[in-house]
Every structure is written in C-alpha cells, then in structure tokens.
Design a protein around this motif. Structure first.
Motif, PDB file in Angstrom:
ATOM      1  N   LEU C 137     -81.378   4.125  66.618  1.00 56.52           N
ATOM      2  CA  LEU C 137     -81.325   2.663  66.565  1.00 56.52           C
ATOM      3  C   LEU C 137     -81.857   2.052  67.861  1.00 56.52           C
ATOM      4  O   LEU C 137     -82.523   1.014  67.840  1.00 56.52           O
ATOM      5  CB  LEU C 137     -79.886   2.201  66.294  1.00 56.52           C
ATOM      6  CG  LEU C 137     -79.391   2.554  64.890  1.00 56.52           C
ATOM      7  CD1 LEU C 137     -77.907   2.264  64.745  1.00 56.52           C
ATOM      8  CD2 LEU C 137     -80.176   1.782  63.838  1.00 56.52           C
ATOM      9  N   LEU C 141     -84.806  -0.720  68.522  1.00 55.05           N
ATOM     10  CA  LEU C 141     -84.702  -1.927  69.354  1.00 55.05           C
ATOM     11  C   LEU C 141     -85.901  -2.038  70.297  1.00 55.05           C
ATOM     12  O   LEU C 141     -86.459  -3.121  70.476  1.00 55.05           O
ATOM     13  CB  LEU C 141     -83.402  -1.913  70.160  1.00 55.05           C
ATOM     14  CG  LEU C 141     -82.094  -2.066  69.382  1.00 55.05           C
ATOM     15  CD1 LEU C 141     -80.907  -2.086  70.332  1.00 55.05           C
ATOM     16  CD2 LEU C 141     -82.099  -3.326  68.538  1.00 55.05           C
ATOM     17  N   LEU C 165     -84.844 -11.579  72.784  1.00 56.92           N
ATOM     18  CA  LEU C 165     -84.489 -10.466  71.895  1.00 56.92           C
ATOM     19  C   LEU C 165     -83.860  -9.319  72.681  1.00 56.92           C
ATOM     20  O   LEU C 165     -82.872  -8.709  72.243  1.00 56.92           O
ATOM     21  CB  LEU C 165     -85.731  -9.978  71.142  1.00 56.92           C
ATOM     22  CG  LEU C 165     -85.465  -8.810  70.202  1.00 56.92           C
ATOM     23  CD1 LEU C 165     -84.660  -9.259  69.012  1.00 56.92           C
ATOM     24  CD2 LEU C 165     -86.762  -8.170  69.748  1.00 56.92           C
ATOM     25  N   ILE C 168     -80.317 -10.250  73.337  1.00 54.79           N
ATOM     26  CA  ILE C 168     -79.497 -10.083  72.136  1.00 54.79           C
ATOM     27  C   ILE C 168     -79.245  -8.603  71.893  1.00 54.79           C
ATOM     28  O   ILE C 168     -78.126  -8.188  71.574  1.00 54.79           O
ATOM     29  CB  ILE C 168     -80.205 -10.720  70.917  1.00 54.79           C
ATOM     30  CG1 ILE C 168     -80.336 -12.221  71.102  1.00 54.79           C
ATOM     31  CG2 ILE C 168     -79.450 -10.406  69.631  1.00 54.79           C
ATOM     32  CD1 ILE C 168     -81.335 -12.864  70.168  1.00 54.79           C
ATOM     33  N   GLY C 169     -80.284  -7.790  72.076  1.00 51.62           N
ATOM     34  CA  GLY C 169     -80.163  -6.361  71.837  1.00 51.62           C
ATOM     35  C   GLY C 169     -79.140  -5.721  72.752  1.00 51.62           C
ATOM     36  O   GLY C 169     -78.314  -4.927  72.316  1.00 51.62           O
ATOM     37  N   ASN C 172     -75.768  -6.164  71.748  1.00 47.97           N
ATOM     38  CA  ASN C 172     -75.440  -5.416  70.532  1.00 47.97           C
ATOM     39  C   ASN C 172     -75.355  -3.915  70.741  1.00 47.97           C
ATOM     40  O   ASN C 172     -74.726  -3.227  69.947  1.00 47.97           O
ATOM     41  CB  ASN C 172     -76.474  -5.716  69.445  1.00 47.97           C
ATOM     42  CG  ASN C 172     -76.100  -6.943  68.657  1.00 47.97           C
ATOM     43  OD1 ASN C 172     -75.283  -6.884  67.769  1.00 47.97           O
ATOM     44  ND2 ASN C 172     -76.671  -8.069  69.044  1.00 47.97           N
ATOM     45  N   VAL C 175     -71.858  -2.509  70.741  1.00 45.94           N
ATOM     46  CA  VAL C 175     -71.255  -2.669  69.408  1.00 45.94           C
ATOM     47  C   VAL C 175     -71.805  -1.612  68.463  1.00 45.94           C
ATOM     48  O   VAL C 175     -71.060  -0.942  67.731  1.00 45.94           O
ATOM     49  CB  VAL C 175     -71.525  -4.090  68.858  1.00 45.94           C
ATOM     50  CG1 VAL C 175     -70.937  -4.247  67.475  1.00 45.94           C
ATOM     51  CG2 VAL C 175     -70.968  -5.139  69.794  1.00 45.94           C
ATOM     52  N   ILE C 176     -73.137  -1.429  68.497  1.00 46.22           N
ATOM     53  CA  ILE C 176     -73.754  -0.423  67.639  1.00 46.22           C
ATOM     54  C   ILE C 176     -73.218   0.952  67.999  1.00 46.22           C
ATOM     55  O   ILE C 176     -72.809   1.732  67.137  1.00 46.22           O
ATOM     56  CB  ILE C 176     -75.297  -0.463  67.793  1.00 46.22           C
ATOM     57  CG1 ILE C 176     -75.848  -1.761  67.234  1.00 46.22           C
ATOM     58  CG2 ILE C 176     -75.936   0.734  67.104  1.00 46.22           C
ATOM     59  CD1 ILE C 176     -77.327  -1.955  67.466  1.00 46.22           C
ATOM     60  N   SER C 179     -69.578   1.419  66.829  1.00 41.80           N
ATOM     61  CA  SER C 179     -69.432   1.464  65.377  1.00 41.80           C
ATOM     62  C   SER C 179     -69.965   2.785  64.826  1.00 41.80           C
ATOM     63  O   SER C 179     -69.358   3.384  63.935  1.00 41.80           O
ATOM     64  CB  SER C 179     -70.138   0.268  64.734  1.00 41.80           C
ATOM     65  OG  SER C 179     -71.519   0.377  64.898  1.00 41.80           O
TER      66      SER C 179
END
Lengths: 222, 222, 264
Positions: C137, C141, C165, C168-169, C172, C175-176, C179
């Motif tokens: 992932l 990105l 971007l 924002i990445g 995240n 979090v990614i 998870s």
C-alpha cells in the motif's frame, strides 16, 4: 509612467479612502509572469476597464482581485481590509461574474437566481423582485424554462440578472458581453452607469467596446 | 452562513433528485457488482457466505468511488464553485455540506439495500443487522476520503482512474474494519471492537477531510 | 527582495543549493560505497548462519534497510510537502518531488527481496502478511503522488496538489499500518517472523546497520542529484543555470544576503 499602470484619466479627488486599493499586483501562470506589477485605486462611482490581448492575464487579474487566485506578489485591499482575510459582510459587497455563468442546467432562471441569493445567505427573497429583474434582463417568458433549453445569450442574461438583485458595491465582470445582442449590450451599459451613479464600483473586461459609459478608466495589460 | 449551507444542502439534493437516473445507475452498479460475486466464484452456499461481507463491502467502496467522481466536477465546470468560494461560508463547510448531501442521496440507499444483498449471499441472523450498521458507519468515511480525491483530481485528464489510484489505498482500513465486523458477527463473536474503530475513523475523518478538500479546491480554483 | 538573514535559508536559494550539492554528492557516494562494501562483507562472510533459516536469511541485510528507507522517505517527503505548503519554499517541493521515485524504488525493492526471502522460508513468494501488505500500500501511495504530480499540467498547481496528497497520505499511513496489522492477527495465525532483535548476533546487527547506512547514503546522493536536474529544468529562465557546468566558484550573493557566520 511604467507600462501597466492605470492611466488615471479625469479621476476626481475623493475625500475618503478609496474602496479598492491594489498595490504591486503581479500574477503568474505556469511559472510565467503574466503582467508587470499593477497599481491602481478605485473609488466609489468609478469604473475600471481592463484591456489586453488574449493571454495577458485579464481573467487572472480579476480573479486575484476577488481573492480566488493567489497573486505572486502585491496586495489588494477592499475598504482597507485585505481581500483574502476580510469578513463576510465585506465579502458580500463584492459580486463576481466570471466567464462561466454558474447556472445549473436543470433549474429555471428563477430558481437559479433564488439559489444564487440563498448561497449568498440573502434572506427573505421576494419572488416578484426576482421576476422583475429577470424581466428587465430580457428573460420575460423564459423564467420557467430550465436553463438547459436557453441560448448562450439568454444564459448570460440570466447570470447578469444577479446584478439587479445584488446589494454588492463592487462588481467584477469578466467579459459580461459575451454572446449578448446589441439590445442587451446597451442595457448592460445602462446598468453599469446606474450602478456607478449610485456610488458603486465596477471592474470589467471586454473585447468589444461598451458605448456610452462615463467615468471609465482604462488599465492596459498590453 | 447557516442559511447559505442550508440552501446548498437543499440544492444538491434537489439536483440529485432531478438527475435521479445517475443515482439509479450507482445503485444498479452496486447491485450488479454484488451479483458478480456468486457468478464468478460459484453458487456454493458456504463459499458465498464466507465471501459475502467482503463482496458487499467491495461493491459499496467501488460504488462510492465512481459516484464521488462528479461530486465537485459539475460545480467546477459551470463556475458555481467560484461563487461558493466567494460566498459567506468557509470552503471546508461547503465541502462538508456537499459530502453530506451526496451521502444522503447515494450512500444511504446502499446502506438500506445491503441487507437484501447480504441475504442473497447467504448471511443470516446478526450478520444481516451488522452489515448495514457497519456500512452506515463506514460509507461516510469513504465519502469523506473520496471527496478529497475528487477535489485533488479536479480538471485532470483521466481523473477517475487517477482518483482510484490515490484513494483506494486510503479505503483499506475502512474495508478491513467494515467487512471484519460482519465476519465477526457471522461467527457469533462480538462486532463491537470493529464498529467502535469504524466510529473512531469517522470521528477522525469528519473534521480533517473537509479541511483537506477545501485546500484541494483552492488549488483547483487558483 | 528576500533579505532575511537566517543561515539555514541560505541553501533554499536554488543557485546556492546547486553549488552545495555539487560538492556534497561525491562525498555521499563515497560513503555509500564504503558502507555497502563493508555491510555486504559482514553480512555474507562474518555473520553466522541462522540456526533455523540457514543462509537464506542473509537477504534481510538488504531487505530490512530498503523497507526502512521506504517508510522513512515517505515521512521525509511529507515533511518537505508541509514545508512547501506552509512557507512556499520552492526547494522543499523540489526535494519532495525528487524523493518520490527513490522512495518508490526502495519500497519496491523491499517487496521484491521480501518475496525472495519468503520463497525458502514460507514456501511461497507472496503471503498476505501484514508487513508485506502495508508495504504494498505504501508503494501505491508513492505511485499516486507521482501520478498526481504528472497529471496536472500547471507545475505550480501540481506541486501543491501533490504536496497536499503526501500530507493526507502520511496521516493515513499509521491508520493503514495498524488496520492491516490487526486484520492479519484476526484472519491468520501469526506467521513466522524473522529472528527478533534479542537473539540477533552482534555481527548481524552490524551488517544491518551498515546496510541501512549504505541505503541512506545512496538515497541521499540520488535524491540530491535528481533535485539538481530538476532545478536546471525549472530555473532555465533565470540565467544562472547556463554557467553552472564551468563555474566552480561559490555563488555570488545576488538577491539574498550572505549570512556572515554560516559555518557556525
């Protein structure tokens, strides 16, 4: 006099601070400078006519004055406040009509006008007032036809009808005459004159001359 | 400002109702992607039941992605976005309002239809209840993240495919937690932790994503 | 004109930056070469074979540094992106943009070496292991950042959108990561993990650290060179770029005040 400066022809000395002050404004597009730094003042009752060939940055200049485009340098003050940080009331004193009409195809001219005022948080909109404005803009029998079925000229008239219902003091008009017929052009000139007589201010670009405007100053971008 | 946002919410929902064929297309898309699952893996009930949570969630994520493609595109193209940026409400709240309207018209139907698709794929009991619940918490996060991608790719060639590349990796946590919640419910374990974490993602995305969207819209308007 | 006398802003002026990089890069290349040779030597000839995995674990000495660099470079890219968004320092954008391809390369290398390690260890090139998945992932990105930058015609706009971007990445990424980690522990049993830090022989640790140093130096050298190239392209209109190939003298303080005590 540097090129790009406003030629203040017959600008009357106004006692109060000018409504719009622009100092050293320069804009870039794609890494290229569009025009030399521009300075001008605009006081109540004055019209600034921005001229220039295609691609000289007329639209960018207008968008920068509204606060949409960030200028490369310079500052823009509206009644003393910086254009990008001023409060709601100040912001509502400015009306911008761009290249694009900001109309929704699915809605009628009347609905579009109502929506426009609603989005500007204007309360208690009197429908008759709006109908009068659309009538005056020459959309008499078309007020209930979805914009989708209107011609380019009729769409432009619908967009310009905002000028009649607006409380804004500063109008920023980008090519308002596009697609308008001669009657509508004359009507537009009359409206601008009326606004100036009421103490309003107008900044306008146009490739075709507008006949019969008084107190027009010109800013030539080359 | 409140009046302006209320007008915007009503306007966006009105427009989606007027363009209901678009809404119908998205819903049909969701249904058909879910239908593809049994057609591609075979009608074996046990297999289908195991794949059902992921299948429905993938369909919902793709439906969300393709529907968000146009969230700002129309307003940007016709000039309404400029008017919204010049309006009294901060751009982040404008974005949040538009996302809300979009979710009410497009996300909510998916949530309501999901038990039907879950049942068709063999989900039973609690799982049928947890599926719409997880979607109700998760699809708003998808909308918020997707809106960021839509704003970043405004006016870009092949914007839709690019948006998928930008946004799908960010969808991963929501997909994991959402389909995980349903799987847990299927195995008679508690879905609570998954749903709580989905709620946490929503609480995180709700204030942050609109700011990112506003930043991206300013870039697109500049 | 910009006349702020802040020493560390001196090298944000493209011409000064170019001059500095011209001096630094050969040194960094030398460091990279020395560390790589030393690291590979220790890794292949000094470090003992793993008692479970035999010699196949040695790919870790490349795999782990590249994986670390992939994550580190994304974070660094986001830092430059924030600096660019907040202060509009163009050099920050040049750096962020130059980091992206190298970051993507490192991430891809770590995936590839991870697969090569997995084949003898797990018996398959690819499993949906939590680390592999989140690294994949991360690669997406990086690709998204580069694709968005390339897709927007106006460079200024593209730079700002891509920087946003990246920001924002980076919010995240954790979090990614969590998870995926959580998803993995739920869906499969814990997979075999490489021997942890506690049981690692000192020579293994040394090889790992030398490899990381080599990777870091390589990334720095390549990124700075790419930034130079990017500058030559962007600053083509300003004139100083015409003289850089022959001009070896330190840059003249044109436009920006030279801080007197910049060597501290």
């Amino acid at each position: 006099m540097r090129p790009g400066n406003a030629q203040a022809s017959a600008a009357p000395a106004t006692p109060q601070a000018p409504g719009l002050q622009v100092r050293g404004l320069a804009c870039r597009r794609g890494g290229m400078r569009l025009f030399a730094p521009v300075d001008f003042d605009l006081a109540a009752g004055e019209l600034l006519f921005v001229r220039g060939r295609n691609g000289r940055g007329k639209t960018t200049l207008l968008r920068a004055i509204c606060g949409l485009t960030e200028p490369a340098s310079g500052e823009i003050r509206f009644h003393g406040d910086s254009i990008r940080t001023m409060d709601d009331a100040r912001r509502m004193a400015l009306l911008y009509i761009g290249h694009r009409d900001a109309l929704k195809e699915e809605l009628t001219p009347l609905e579009n006008l109502q929506m426009h005022l609603g989005l500007r948080a204007v309360g208690n909109i009197d429908e008759d007032h709006l109908l009068d404005a659309l009538e005056a803009a020459g959309l008499g029998e078309r007020v209930d036809t979805p914009v989708r079925y209107l011609s380019q000229g009729q769409r432009r008239r619908t967009a310009l009808a905002r000028l009649l219902v607006s409380q804004a003091t500063l109008w920023v008009l980008d090519e308002p005459l596009t697609a308008l017929d001669t009657d509508a052009v004359a009507w537009m000139a009359e409206r601008i004159n009326g606004h100036l007589e009421d103490g309003g201010m107008v900044i306008c670009t146009s490739h075709q001359p507008i006949q019969g405007l008084h107190r027009a100053r010109t800013l030539d971008l080359g | 400002m409140g009046r302006s946002l209320w007008t915007l919410l009503k306007r966006d929902i009105t427009l989606l109702v007027l363009r209901r064929q678009d809404v119908m297309t998205i819903i049909a898309f969701f249904l058909i992607v879910t239908t593809l699952l049994p057609l591609s893996v075979g009608p074996e009930p046990e297999t289908l039941r195991a794949l059902a949570p992921g299948g429905v969630w993938i369909a919902a994520a793709l439906a969300s992605l393709i529907s968000l493609d146009r969230l700002f595109a129309d307003d940007w193209r016709d000039g309404t976005l400029e008017q919204l940026a010049l309006g009294p409400a901060p751009l982040a709240l404008v974005a949040l309002t538009k996302i809300t309207a979009h979710w009410l018209a497009l996300g909510l139907p998916l949530v309501l239809l999901s038990p039907l698709m879950g049942y068709a794929l063999g989900l039973q009991g609690m799982a049928l209840l947890i599926l719409p619940l997880s979607l109700a918490l998760g699809t708003p996060v998808l909308s918020l993240l997707g809106a960021t991608g839509a704003a970043l790719t405004l006016g870009v060639r092949a914007g839709g495919a690019l948006m998928a590349l930008l946004i799908l990796p960010l969808y991963v946590p929501v997909l994991i937690l959402g389909s995980g919640a349903v799987s847990e419910a299927m195995h008679a374990a508690g879905a609570g932790p998954h749903l709580s974490l989905l709620g946490a993602l929503l609480a995180l995305a709700l204030p942050l994503a609109p700011l990112a969207v506003a930043g991206a819209l300013r870039i697109a308007l500049d | 004109m910009n006349r702020r006398r802040i020493p560390w802003l001196y090298f944000t002026v493209p011409r000064n930056f170019y001059w500095l990089v011209q001096r630094l890069v050969p040194l960094i290349w030398a460091v990279a070469a020395v560390l790589a040779v030393a690291g590979l030597y220790v890794g292949f000839f000094v470090a003992p074979p793993d008692y479970q995995q035999g010699n196949s674990y040695r790919i870790m000495f490349i795999h782990v540094p590249t994986a670390w660099m992939g994550m580190f470079l994304y974070a660094l890219m986001a830092v430059y992106a924030v600096i660019f968004l907040a202060w509009r320092i163009k050099m920050a954008d040049v750096m962020a943009r130059s980091l992206a391809p190298t970051g993507a390369l490192m991430t891809a290398l770590s995936l590839w070496t991870g697969a090569l390690w997995g084949a003898p260890t797990w018996g398959t090139y690819w499993v949906w292991d939590a680390r592999l998945t989140s690294t994949l992932l991360l690669l997406f990105l990086f690709l998204g950042y580069m694709a968005l930058y390339a897709a927007i015609d106006d460079r200024e706009k593209g730079a700002r959108a891509a920087a946003l971007l990246a920001l924002i990445g980076v919010i995240n990424v954790p979090v990614i990561y969590f998870s995926v980690e959580w998803w993995h522990t739920l869906h499969q049993g814990m997979s075999i993990s490489p021997s942890g830090g506690a049981s690692m022989a000192p020579s293994m640790l040394a090889a790992l650290l030398l490899g990381t140093g080599a990777c870091w130096a390589y990334c720095a050298a390549v990124t700075l060179r790419r930034a130079q190239t990017e500058l030559l392209e962007r600053e083509d209109s300003t004139g100083w770029t015409r003289t850089v190939s022959t001009d070896d003298a330190p840059p003249a303080p044109r436009g920006v005040a030279v801080p007197t005590g910049r060597r501290n």
